[in-house]
Design an enzyme around this catalytic site. Structure first.
Site, mmCIF file in Angstrom:
data_model
loop_
_atom_site.group_PDB
_atom_site.id
_atom_site.type_symbol
_atom_site.label_atom_id
_atom_site.label_comp_id
_atom_site.label_asym_id
_atom_site.label_seq_id
_atom_site.Cartn_x
_atom_site.Cartn_y
_atom_site.Cartn_z
ATOM 1 N N ASN A 1 -6.454 -2.902 1.598
ATOM 2 C CA ASN A 1 -6.366 -4.365 1.636
ATOM 3 C C ASN A 1 -7.774 -4.923 1.732
ATOM 4 O O ASN A 1 -8.594 -4.379 2.452
ATOM 5 C CB ASN A 1 -5.638 -4.813 2.908
ATOM 6 N N ARG B 1 0.820 -1.218 0.000
ATOM 7 C CA ARG B 1 0.000 0.000 0.000
ATOM 8 C C ARG B 1 0.854 1.269 0.000
ATOM 9 O O ARG B 1 0.561 2.178 -0.785
ATOM 10 C CB ARG B 1 -0.999 -0.040 1.152
#
Ligand SMILES: [Zn+2]
Ligand SMILES: [Zn+2]
Length: 767
Positions: free
Chosen positions: A45, A27
């Site tokens: 996620n 990320r």
């Protein structure tokens, strides 16, 4: 004008990414490239992996997508990358959103990983706030599989949930420009786990401000310290301190099986063992396995580290704590902390009880290990790595299958057990569970099965197990009677495992040589030439059967197999040998009678037992203290591998079977022993003879079947000399030779083969 308009117009794409993309800094990577290209939107996620929605004009968006595909973080592995168009919404910035928990869990968890260079620098920098902090980590390194309790991978689903982050750690965790952005195990000396040194009784020691320094002192004094690592406890002693190593052997009741070494760095390792380029790559890989390496004479370590053995199992430090300890030693013995056949100890409350009387002290920490994971063992063979034990650092990385199949949970056999759960076209092997001979290991099997199903969110449609009715793995399958189950023949599973390991879904000749496995009609197999694929197999040939006088006792005493082989080659008139096998005349007579009357002397075609017989005849070893010892020492007896002189097998036709009879070989061995030839001579000719007969039989099978592919599997093919010679001869004959790579050739890789066979058969049945 149209093109210009198109390039300025806002576009929005949704990108769904699967694979190993959680817990690897994915990320922040997305965030950073979004900043770079001026892309807006979000990333998060979910239980499948990572989802991105990205909005920008087409030019920047294309560059963003290209970086997203091509510049992934070091530990990431992408298996699906789907892009779809959606409606632009005029997003103002790019954000990292909280995880969403879906019902479909396919997100992959990464293996535990060696502490990275950036973290190591901080560890040894006195100005850093984590100076000498044994739990330093970041998104590129640190504990993963061993601390994960569920998915999606987030701190609350790890054992780090016990440690609320301090303000400084939280700042890093929330800063997309930090190496610790969303590093779930992030911690520091203020808020994170701590080490403690406990007495032999498991009591805290007073005035202990530096437990690591105190541990180093104890080790220097020759004491045995149980050290909690990543996947469990090690028992550590100073590797140069012979009294300490001897005491460890005595307390652990481990006579001769080699101990693993942890060595400070490559430079220190080069003083102990020879290391080639492939071996160096393995040693310094992020998995940090134990690598089996040839000793250098005059290495200076205690001879009791690996008695009667020419190699050492060497690993480099892999946790920050190991680096701190090894700063003061060239090499420590670091052997799994367990008692005989039990699983490795991994819990603080368990350690003093189970290691009572073995450890003088315990260096523990308060980060819980959720899944115990032994060190992996690898050796380089034919220039490439071959797994001997696949566990820490590799699990739970998937093996890719050539086709999607029904979800199968395969249970392995008995020795070196692992599980395998398939999900679509991926096979997930568990960590090494151990020899399923007692309740503790059986419990570990139950826990591992439950954990695999939990982290993959996959319930098996069918269970696969060995044909043997008495194995505990078979018992487990029977216990779960709500699920259909399939029995898979042991050597067929080896063949399928080797095919799947190489991504081959086609028929092949399987040369499956191992210790012992149950054949279809109740006989004991172990020197097999099969023809088969994922669905079915035929036995095309095997080594001639020899009686095993006393059954299992013949596995512990190669001298019994030597007697059996002599009887096979000479009949009643057994020649006397030069080596003392330790039997009294009466014992020898008794054993011969057992064989003659077929009393408790089951027949086996096992190649492992033939190795035992010849190793004993050559005077290398009469009684073993661990599995495979005679064959290992016999292999190591070879000094020069380049000669081609060989002993001979006789190949006979029995119906449709080709039988390789070692009788002439045994007689040649006896003549050479009488002529005073040394074990190096005998061992080399034996290896050459075995390689030649394998090539010859494969050629004959090719004539009958047209198959030009040979899979070599079974524990015997951990033998480097045999494997290299055999594959060389087969390749000279034009065969395509498959060796194991991702999973071990021994029973540790068996569950993969069981899983693909059951998947294929069950898939056919249900369509
Ligand atoms: Zn790091
Ligand atoms: Zn902190």
């Amino acid at each position: 004008m149209r093109g210009l308009k198109g390039s300025c117009e806002l576009q929005r794409k949704r990108i769904e990414i699967e694979g190993i993309v959680q817990g690897v800094g994915f990320r922040p990577f997305v965030f950073q490239i979004a900043q770079l290209h001026g892309v807006r939107g979000w990333v998060c996620n979910d239980s499948r992996g990572v989802v991105v929605e990205a909005e920008a004009a087409s030019g920047p968006l294309e560059s963003f997508l290209s970086d997203l595909r091509g510049k992934t973080p070091p530990l990431a592995e992408i298996t699906r990358f789907d892009v779809t168009d959606c409606t632009a919404r005029g997003a103002q910035r790019f954000v990292i959103r909280d995880s969403v928990e879906g019902t479909h869990r396919t997100a992959r968890i990464t293996p535990d990983t060696h502490v990275c260079e950036a973290c190591l620098k901080e560890l040894f920098n006195p100005a850093d706030r984590r100076y000498h902090y044994p739990f330093i980590n970041c998104t590129h390194c640190g504990p993963r599989f061993s601390i994960v309790t569920g998915i999606p991978y987030d701190r609350v689903k790890t054992t780090m949930v016990d440690f609320p982050m301090c303000a400084a750690c939280r700042d890093e965790y929330q800063d997309p420009n930090s190496r610790r952005f969303h590093a779930q195990p992030n911690a520091c000396p203020v808020c994170g786990p701590q080490v403690r040194l406990l007495s032999a009784q498991g009591q805290g020691l007073p005035d202990m401000d530096d437990p690591v320094a105190a541990t180093i002192d104890l080790l220097r004094q020759g004491r045995i310290v149980a050290i909690k690592g990543l996947g469990g406890f090690h028992l550590a002693v100073h590797a140069c301190h012979s009294d300490a190593v001897a005491e460890l052997r005595r307390r652990k009741a481990r006579d001769e099986k080699p101990f693993a070494l942890m060595v400070r760095d490559l430079e220190a390792a080069r003083k102990l063992v020879r290391i080639d380029a492939a071996e160096e790559t393995l040693l310094i890989s992020t998995a940090r396995p134990i690598v089996l390496l040839d000793q250098i004479p005059g290495h200076g370590l205690s001879p009791l580290v690996a008695p009667h053995n020419r190699s050492f199992g060497v690993m480099l430090p892999y946790t920050p704590l190991h680096h701190l300890l090894l700063e003061k030693f060239d090499a420590l013995v670091m052997t799994s902390a367990n008692i005989s056949d039990e699983p490795i100890v991994y819990r603080n409350d368990d350690a003093p009880r189970r290691l009572c009387g073995i450890a003088d002290a315990y260096l523990v920490h308060d980060r819980r290990i959720h899944t115990r994971t032994d060190d992996s063992i690898v050796r380089v063979l034919a220039g490439r790595p071959m797994m001997v034990r696949r566990s820490r650092g590799y699990v739970p990385r998937a093996v890719s299958l050539s086709h999607a199949q029904p979800a199968v949970l395969a249970l392995g056999a008995e020795l070196k057990d692992t599980l395998c759960l398939t999900q679509g076209d991926r096979a997930f092997l568990s960590q090494h569970i151990g020899d399923l001979k007692n309740h503790e290991v059986y419990r570990a099997l139950e826990q591992s099965a439950a954990h695999l199903e939990e982290i993959l969110a996959t319930r098996p449609a069918v269970l696969a197990h060995d044909l043997h009715p008495d194995y505990l793995s078979t018992h487990y399958a029977q216990q779960r009677d709500e699920l259909p189950r399939m029995a898979v023949q042991h050597h067929h599973a080896h063949l399928a495992s080797c095919l799947a390991d190489n991504g081959v879904d086609a028929p092949a000749i399987g040369v499956i040589f191992d210790g012992i496995g149950l054949g279809p009609e109740g006989t004991i197999w172990g020197g097999e030439f099969l023809v088969g694929d994922f669905e079915d197999f035929l036995r095309a040939g095997h080594l001639a059967c020899l009686p095993m006088p006393g059954g299992d006792a013949a596995t512990r005493e190669p001298r019994r197999m030597a007697l059996s082989a002599l009887r096979h080659a000479y009949g009643e008139d057994i020649p006397s040998l030069i080596h003392d096998d330790g039997f009294t005349d009466q014992e020898r007579r008794l054993l011969q009678q057992m064989v003659a009357r077929k009393l408790n002397s089951p027949l086996t075609s096992s190649c492992g037992r033939l190795f035992d017989a010849v190793a004993a005849l050559a005077g290398v070893r009469q009684v073993v203290s661990y599995e495979g010892q005679a064959a290992l020492e016999f292999e190591q007896a070879v000094e020069r591998g380049d000669e081609t002189a060989a002993y001979h097998f006789e190949i006979q036709n029995e119906g449709n079977l080709l039988i390789c009879d070692p009788a002439p070989l045994i007689r040649q061995v006896v003549e050479d022993v009488r002529a005073g030839r040394d074990p190096a001579w005998i061992s080399l000719r034996f290896h050459n003879g075995l390689a030649q007969v394998i090539a010859e039989v494969c050629c004959r099978i090719r004539l009958q079947t047209g198959l030009g592919r040979v899979a070599l599997s079974g524990g015997v093919f951990q033998n480097r000399i045999l494997t290299e010679k055999t594959s060389g001869l087969l390749e000279d004959e034009g065969f395509d030779v498959l060796l194991h790579r991702q999973v071990p050739p021994n029973d540790g890789g068996l569950s993969l083969g069981q899983a693909v066979i059951a998947g294929r058969r069950f898939g056919k049945k249900s369509t």
